[in-house]
Design a protein around this motif. Sequence first.
Motif, PDB file in Angstrom:
ATOM      1  N   GLU A  45       0.818  -1.213   0.000  1.00 37.68           N
ATOM      2  CA  GLU A  45       0.000   0.000   0.000  1.00 37.68           C
ATOM      3  C   GLU A  45       0.858   1.271   0.000  1.00 37.68           C
ATOM      4  OE1 GLU A  45      -2.577  -0.389   3.382  1.00 37.68           O
ATOM      5  OE2 GLU A  45      -3.659  -2.081   2.509  1.00 37.68           O
ATOM      6  N   GLY A  46       2.176   1.128   0.044  1.00 39.65           N
ATOM      7  CA  GLY A  46       3.062   2.287   0.025  1.00 39.65           C
ATOM      8  C   GLY A  46       3.148   3.017   1.349  1.00 39.65           C
ATOM      9  N   ARG A  47       2.895   2.312   2.449  1.00 38.17           N
ATOM     10  CA  ARG A  47       2.914   2.953   3.765  1.00 38.17           C
ATOM     11  C   ARG A  47       4.192   2.678   4.546  1.00 38.17           C
ATOM     12  NH1 ARG A  47      -1.220   1.307   7.351  1.00 38.17           N
ATOM     13  NH2 ARG A  47      -1.475  -0.657   6.284  1.00 38.17           N
ATOM     14  N   THR A  48       5.247   2.260   3.859  1.00 37.15           N
ATOM     15  CA  THR A  48       6.529   2.002   4.534  1.00 37.15           C
ATOM     16  C   THR A  48       7.571   2.981   4.011  1.00 37.15           C
ATOM     17  OG1 THR A  48       7.136   0.340   2.896  1.00 37.15           O
ATOM     18  CG2 THR A  48       6.035  -0.448   4.879  1.00 37.15           C
ATOM     19  N   LYS A  49       8.593   3.162   4.809  1.00 37.97           N
ATOM     20  CA  LYS A  49       9.703   4.018   4.390  1.00 37.97           C
ATOM     21  C   LYS A  49      10.569   3.248   3.414  1.00 37.97           C
ATOM     22  CE  LYS A  49       9.965   6.641   8.652  1.00 37.97           C
ATOM     23  NZ  LYS A  49      10.786   6.999   9.795  1.00 37.97           N
ATOM     24  N   LYS A  50      11.065   3.903   2.421  1.00 38.35           N
ATOM     25  CA  LYS A  50      11.962   3.296   1.440  1.00 38.35           C
ATOM     26  C   LYS A  50      13.400   3.607   1.841  1.00 38.35           C
ATOM     27  CE  LYS A  50       8.615   2.164  -1.401  1.00 38.35           C
ATOM     28  NZ  LYS A  50       8.142   0.841  -1.518  1.00 38.35           N
TER      29      LYS A  50
END
Length: 53
Positions: A45-50
């Motif tokens: 979902e794109g809710r983590t840090k890259k």
Amino acid sequence: MPEAWSKKDEKQYRHVKDSEEDRGRSEKRAKEIAAATVNKQRSKEGRTKKDSD
């Protein structure tokens, strides 16, 4: 639970953990599977840090 997790994430974690324990997994392994499942969903979902290497 990690601070970055939402209430939804915590609910999913408990559900997966309980389900895995019902299937005969040890509590330790059930926790590992549940955490990995939640983190995979958060990443999807794109809710983590890259990593910014």
